[in-house]
Design a protein around this motif. Structure first.
Motif, short mmCIF file in Angstrom:
data_model
loop_
_atom_site.label_atom_id
_atom_site.label_comp_id
_atom_site.label_asym_id
_atom_site.label_seq_id
_atom_site.Cartn_x
_atom_site.Cartn_y
_atom_site.Cartn_z
N ARG A 188 0.83 -1.21 0.00
CA ARG A 188 0.00 0.00 0.00
C ARG A 188 0.87 1.26 0.00
N ARG A 189 1.95 1.24 0.76
CA ARG A 189 2.87 2.38 0.76
C ARG A 189 3.46 2.59 -0.64
N LEU A 190 3.83 1.49 -1.29
CA LEU A 190 4.41 1.59 -2.63
C LEU A 190 3.40 2.16 -3.62
N GLN A 191 2.16 1.71 -3.55
CA GLN A 191 1.14 2.20 -4.47
C GLN A 191 0.86 3.68 -4.25
N VAL A 192 0.80 4.10 -2.99
CA VAL A 192 0.58 5.51 -2.69
C VAL A 192 1.75 6.35 -3.20
N LEU A 193 2.97 5.86 -2.97
CA LEU A 193 4.15 6.60 -3.41
C LEU A 193 4.16 6.77 -4.92
N THR A 194 3.93 5.71 -5.66
CA THR A 194 3.95 5.81 -7.12
C THR A 194 2.82 6.71 -7.63
N ARG A 195 1.67 6.67 -6.96
CA ARG A 195 0.57 7.54 -7.39
C ARG A 195 0.93 9.01 -7.19
N VAL A 196 1.50 9.34 -6.04
CA VAL A 196 1.89 10.73 -5.77
C VAL A 196 2.97 11.18 -6.74
N LEU A 197 3.95 10.30 -6.99
CA LEU A 197 5.05 10.68 -7.89
C LEU A 197 4.55 10.87 -9.32
N ARG A 198 3.62 10.03 -9.76
CA ARG A 198 3.08 10.22 -11.11
C ARG A 198 2.34 11.56 -11.21
N ASP A 199 1.61 11.90 -10.16
CA ASP A 199 0.91 13.19 -10.18
C ASP A 199 1.90 14.34 -10.15
N SER A 200 2.98 14.19 -9.40
CA SER A 200 3.99 15.26 -9.36
C SER A 200 4.67 15.42 -10.72
N GLU A 201 4.89 14.31 -11.42
CA GLU A 201 5.47 14.40 -12.76
C GLU A 201 4.53 15.13 -13.71
N HIS A 256 2.23 17.28 -12.86
CA HIS A 256 2.19 18.68 -12.40
C HIS A 256 3.40 19.44 -12.92
N ALA A 257 4.58 18.83 -12.85
CA ALA A 257 5.79 19.48 -13.35
C ALA A 257 5.74 19.67 -14.86
N ARG A 258 5.18 18.70 -15.55
CA ARG A 258 5.07 18.81 -17.01
C ARG A 258 4.18 19.98 -17.42
N VAL A 259 3.07 20.13 -16.71
CA VAL A 259 2.15 21.24 -17.03
C VAL A 259 2.83 22.59 -16.78
N LEU A 260 3.63 22.66 -15.73
CA LEU A 260 4.32 23.92 -15.40
C LEU A 260 5.61 24.10 -16.19
N GLY A 261 5.97 23.13 -17.03
CA GLY A 261 7.19 23.23 -17.81
C GLY A 261 8.46 23.03 -17.00
N LYS A 262 8.38 22.24 -15.93
CA LYS A 262 9.52 21.99 -15.07
C LYS A 262 9.96 20.53 -15.15
N THR A 263 11.10 20.25 -14.60
CA THR A 263 11.62 18.88 -14.55
C THR A 263 11.40 18.31 -13.15
N PRO A 264 10.72 17.18 -13.03
CA PRO A 264 10.48 16.62 -11.69
C PRO A 264 11.78 16.17 -11.05
N GLY A 265 11.87 16.37 -9.74
CA GLY A 265 13.09 15.98 -9.05
C GLY A 265 13.25 14.48 -8.93
N VAL A 266 12.18 13.79 -8.59
CA VAL A 266 12.20 12.33 -8.44
C VAL A 266 11.03 11.76 -9.24
N THR A 267 11.26 10.67 -9.93
CA THR A 267 10.21 10.04 -10.72
C THR A 267 9.84 8.67 -10.15
N ALA A 268 8.67 8.23 -10.50
CA ALA A 268 8.23 6.90 -10.05
C ALA A 268 9.14 5.81 -10.61
#
Length: 498
Positions: free
Chosen positions: A189-202, A204-216
């Motif tokens: 469950r921790r792994l699934q939550v982590l990957t979900r948050v990281l995918r959303d952060s990626e 979010h960064a793409r929409v803002l034209g930025k490079t995500p610091g950490v990826t799933a």
């Protein structure tokens, strides 16, 4: 009017969900009337009228017991309304909410400990942008539950706030330092939550034209550590609990299990949820139709319940299209081409089995007797047709011979003409009946053979579809088993359609 109703609903929800003396989503009638009277500045009689109008017009609230209790239609409505009131209307709402959260988390009552787990993330996300950073800092200092923190980050998209970096470092270290033997449900469950948050952060960064610091992908590669055994174990564990997450995992790692390691998919098909998801994915896999068909056939040969589920799955998509390209003589259905998904999988897989190399893990196709290569199937089909045609020719010849013998018999010299004609016709009809019975027996044996090769019990497959009148005449022990089989079939059909 709308703002007034929002205030009434929000205050009711906030009071209820923050009051440990009340059951969640169950509010006394008197308390509701008091809130309505105070917010609307009316008398109690008018407050009851306004409450009834609110219940009737919005559908958010409903009456539990008449003039005793009121509740929200769903707890989620209560949680969101409370969060909206805390963020928008309650003075110093986040601080007061976190005070209640700390009290509930340390409570002796188990039902209180998770009561505000959804309200805290909603409240932070609904807080005005100018106050959100402060609200997140307060949450960071009070909340220690990683799942609540993850929900707060996800709802607020606070990927530039220190709360995200701190949570990410903690979860990544915990996940990567856990040995394989301790990969339990909480870890997954921790792994699934982590990957979900990281995918959303990626995203979010793409929409803002930025490079995500950490990826799933980077986190998952750290978990796998280049080990195929760890990858197989990780995929299998995730597939058992969340099939969608399993396919997302493969995508994040850039691994094509269909072409690279189909054995993982075959083993995972034993899970009903994964099988349903795999069938959905295969419908759009035009380039991999044969490989998906071979995977399903292999799984069905190993697990009879997989064969049953595929048998009662409607055929559509890429595999059905590929099956329709195969000639009718090469179809793997005892009834009609395309009669079920399993039949289409067999048609596509067996007729493309020459694509398998000798090192392939999909070995069931190489074990099917005399049906591996298309050419050998054509030879087998030729001899079946030749035997049927030869039988018919022999019967016709025998019929003509009998007619000649009977017609020239001296015992019938004085018989009427109709008798001289009737006896040969009767003999011919009898021979035709024998031929028909032989063909019927051939069809029955062929259907039984098909069912056995397909890892299906043809006898029970027939009984499950019996009419009710025939079913009631069976022994009670067989009826009980058939009811179970029918329930499995009906439930699987509903689930596949849903």
């Amino acid at each position: 009017m709308l703002e007034q109703r929002w205030n009434i609903v929000g205050e009711l929800a906030a009071q209820n969900i923050r009051d440990e003396r009340q059951d969640a989503n169950s509010i006394s009638w008197a308390s509701v009337v008091d809130v309505v009277a105070r917010v609307a500045a009316v008398e109690s009689a008018r407050a009851e009228e306004l409450l009834n109008e609110l219940i009737r017009d919005t559908g958010v609230l409903s009456i539990g017991r008449v003039r005793e209790t009121v509740h929200f239609m769903h707890l989620t409505f209560c949680e969101f309304a409370a969060a909206h009131y805390v963020a928008m209307s309650l003075q110093d709402g986040i601080s007061r909410l976190l005070e209640s959260y700390s009290r509930f988390v340390n409570s002796d009552k188990a039902q209180l400990r998770n009561r505000l787990d959804e309200v805290v993330p909603f409240s932070c996300a609904l807080t005005a942008p100018r106050d959100r950073a402060d609200a997140l800092s307060r949450v960071h200092s009070v909340v220690s539950d990683p799942f609540v923190v993850a929900r707060t980050v996800l709802e607020s998209q606070a990927y530039e706030h220190p709360i995200f970096a701190s949570w990410l470092d903690h979860e990544s270290l915990l996940l990567t330092s856990t040995v394989e033997s301790d990969w339990d449900r909480v870890w997954l469950r921790r792994l699934q939550v982590l990957t979900r948050v990281l995918r959303d952060s990626e995203e979010h960064a793409r929409v803002l034209g930025k490079t995500p610091g950490v990826t799933a992908s980077a986190v998952l590669e750290g978990l796998v550590q280049g080990s195929s055994e760890r990858l197989t174990l990780l995929f299998g564990e995730v597939a058992q609990n969340d099939p969608v997450a399993a396919f997302n995992l493969a995508e994040d790692l850039g691994v094509d299990f269909v072409r690279g390691d189909p054995e993982i998919l075959v083993s995972a098909c034993e899970s009903p949820a994964f099988l349903a998801r795999a069938v959905d994915v295969s419908r759009s896999a035009k380039d991999d139709a044969f490989l998906w068909a071979a995977i399903f056939v292999e799984a069905a040969q190993r697990y009879r319940m997989v064969a049953w589920r595929l048998r009662y799955t409607a055929s559509s998509g890429a595999i059905q299209t590929a099956a329709h390209r195969v000639s009718s003589s090469e179809q793997w259905s005892p009834e009609s081409p395309g009669s079920d998904f399993y039949a289409d999988c067999l048609t596509v897989a067996v007729n493309g089995a020459h694509q398998l190399n000798s090192e392939s893990s999909l070995q069931c196709l190489l074990r099917l007797p005399g049906l591996v290569h298309v050419g050998r199937r054509k030879v087998a089909a030729f001899w079946r047709r030749a035997s049927i045609i030869g039988t018919i020719v022999v019967l016709l010849t025998l019929g003509v011979f009998v007619y000649q013998v009977v017609a020239s018999s001296p015992d019938l010299d004085g018989a009427p003409d109709f008798l001289r004609f009737f006896l040969p016709v009767l003999a011919f009809v009898f021979l035709v009946q024998l031929a028909t019975m032989g063909l019927d027996a051939y069809i029955v044996l062929r259907r039984s053979w098909f069912s056995r090769v397909r890892n299906l019990d043809s006898y029970w497959d027939y009984l499950v579809r019996l009419p009710w009148s025939v079913f009631m005449g069976l022994p009670s022990s067989i009826q009980r088993r058939l009811r179970t089989e029918r329930q499995i079939r009906d439930l699987e059909a509903l689930r596949m359609d849903g």
